[in-house]
Design a protein around this motif. Structure first.
Motif, PDB file in Angstrom:
ATOM      1  N   SER A   1       0.842  -1.203   0.000  1.00 15.18           N
ATOM      2  CA  SER A   1       0.000   0.000   0.000  1.00 15.18           C
ATOM      3  C   SER A   1       0.872   1.246   0.000  1.00 15.18           C
ATOM      4  CB  SER A   1      -0.913  -0.006   1.229  1.00 15.18           C
ATOM      5  OG  SER A   1      -0.151   0.204   2.402  1.00 15.18           O
ATOM      6  N   ALA A   2       0.248   2.375  -0.303  1.00 14.33           N
ATOM      7  CA  ALA A   2       0.993   3.640  -0.350  1.00 14.33           C
ATOM      8  C   ALA A   2       1.604   3.996   0.993  1.00 14.33           C
ATOM      9  CB  ALA A   2       0.058   4.756  -0.815  1.00 14.33           C
TER      10      ALA A   2
ATOM     11  N   ARG B   1       4.923   1.210   0.971  1.00  8.68           N
ATOM     12  CA  ARG B   1       5.755   0.926  -0.192  1.00  8.68           C
ATOM     13  C   ARG B   1       6.694   2.098  -0.491  1.00  8.68           C
ATOM     14  NH1 ARG B   1       3.287  -1.516  -5.791  1.00  8.68           N
ATOM     15  NH2 ARG B   1       5.201  -1.573  -7.004  1.00  8.68           N
TER      16      ARG B   1
ATOM     17  N   SER C   1       9.129   1.337  -6.546  1.00  6.73           N
ATOM     18  CA  SER C   1       8.147   0.909  -7.540  1.00  6.73           C
ATOM     19  C   SER C   1       8.025  -0.614  -7.609  1.00  6.73           C
ATOM     20  CB  SER C   1       8.529   1.455  -8.921  1.00  6.73           C
ATOM     21  OG  SER C   1       9.836   1.022  -9.281  1.00  6.73           O
TER      22      SER C   1
END
Length: 378
Positions: free
Chosen positions: A169-170, A173, A176
């Motif tokens: 999830s943002a 993470r 990329s």
């Protein structure tokens, strides 16, 4: 959320035919008394006028849940507590007074009969991950390695899937390239993130279930549950100097108990063809059975004696008679109600802190907890 530790073991519970009769009488008395009290409450805490009508069933509009006011200046905090929870139930269920017609008593009797043995009804209760006791002991061990925690999670597909989704999830993470390793995911989210994953795996599947009458209840109660769990954890850490993660788990378990009660009521109404579901009757059953239902689940999942005790204590009105965790759960439920009502535009946010000062007069940490609820909980 910053959470600390919990995870010992216990078990056991029961019911009787006399309990069914007593449950019916108590539930109906609670509904009638709750509605009478809400209608007579002094207008101190003003609801906004922009709130839209709430529906207690699929077709029939009911009174705006914002109408009953909360007596912030009540000398007895128990009065304030009852009114806050009543307003939350009004938002989640609708605010219609009880009109006893043939069939409602059967709904109450059927609901009580199921709830007295809810631990034996897998249809209503989520599974406990088989590795939960091992995982909680390992997470609570300051000397445990990330590799050891990852090894346990990897053996449970539900836990592993949620961990990888969380790590990607943002929030966590940082590159990329997706996180595909359980061990890497453990390192990213840390023990606090793992505790949140454990809680979500235990609670959220049932919280999301719904439909038919009271369909609004599941999403509203899931939001209230997250707010309550966060407030309970902060209260445990900042006010009681106790186990924040245990308090968070208590908030989640109580919300799960409320959701199970509502699903049982919904199913009992489905058996009474043509009978319009009564929101106030459901609210009375929630008041009486949410905590005992959560308590039965805690026993089934072999959670600690302190967790079970705190849930048992929610029927008490005097915080001094409660354990530290019991008080944190009580505070979390009431603070969560204030936050939910404020978010839904049914309460002037400036009235929340005076209300919380009545609920918890001992601590200067209340404003910080309130600001976190208003802005920091997603």
């Amino acid at each position: 959320m910053d959470r600390t530790a919990e995870g010992e073991a216990m078990g056991g519970m029961g019911g009787s035919e006399m309990g069914v009769v007593a449950g019916i009488v108590l539930a109906l008395l609670a509904v009638a008394a709750g509605w009478w009290h809400l209608r007579r409450a002094p207008a101190v805490l003003r609801a906004t006028t922009a709130a839209s009508p709430v529906h207690g069933d699929d077709s029939e509009p009911v009174e705006d849940a914002a109408d009953p006011a909360v007596p912030v200046d009540a000398a007895d905090p128990a009065v304030l507590a009852r009114d806050l929870l009543g307003r939350f139930h009004a938002v989640a269920l609708g605010g219609k007074p009880v009109v006893m017609r043939p069939g409602h008593a059967e709904v109450v009797a059927g609901t009580v009969e199921v709830l007295e043995h809810i631990e034996a009804r897998p249809h209503y209760t989520p599974r406990r991950p088989n590795l939960l006791p091992q995982l909680m002991r390992k997470v609570n061990d300051p000397d445990a390695s990330g590799r050891a925690i990852a090894a346990i999670i990897a053996r449970d597909p539900a836990l592993a899937g949620n961990l990888l989704r969380y790590a990607n999830s943002a929030l966590y993470r940082v590159q990329s390239k997706p996180v595909e390793s359980i061990e890497r995911a453990v390192a990213l989210v840390g023990t606090d993130g793992i505790r949140q994953i454990i809680a979500a795996v235990l609670v959220q599947p049932v919280m999301g279930a719904g439909g038919g009458v009271f369909a609004r209840f599941a999403p509203v109660t899931w939001e209230h549950t997250l707010l309550s769990a966060a407030a309970a954890a902060d209260h445990a850490k900042l006010v009681e100097r106790d186990d924040a993660f245990a308090a968070q788990l208590l908030g989640l378990l109580h919300g799960l108990g409320a959701t199970i009660v509502t699903r049982v009521v919904r199913d009992q109404y489905a058996r009474q063809r043509g009978l319009v579901a009564n929101a106030s009757l459901a609210a009375g059953l929630l008041d009486q059975w949410a905590a005992p239902t959560a308590c039965r689940l805690a026993r089934k999942w072999e959670l600690s004696g302190r967790i079970i005790q705190a849930l048992d204590e929610q029927s008490l009105e005097d915080p001094a008679a409660m354990s530290a965790l019991g008080r944190s759960l009580r505070f979390g439920r009431l603070a969560g109600s204030l936050a939910l009502l404020s978010r839904q535009g049914r309460l002037d946010p400036s009235c929340a802190l005076p209300a919380l000062a009545v609920v918890e007069p001992r601590s200067a940490s209340t404003p910080a907890i309130w600001e976190r609820l208003r802005h920091g909980v997603d």
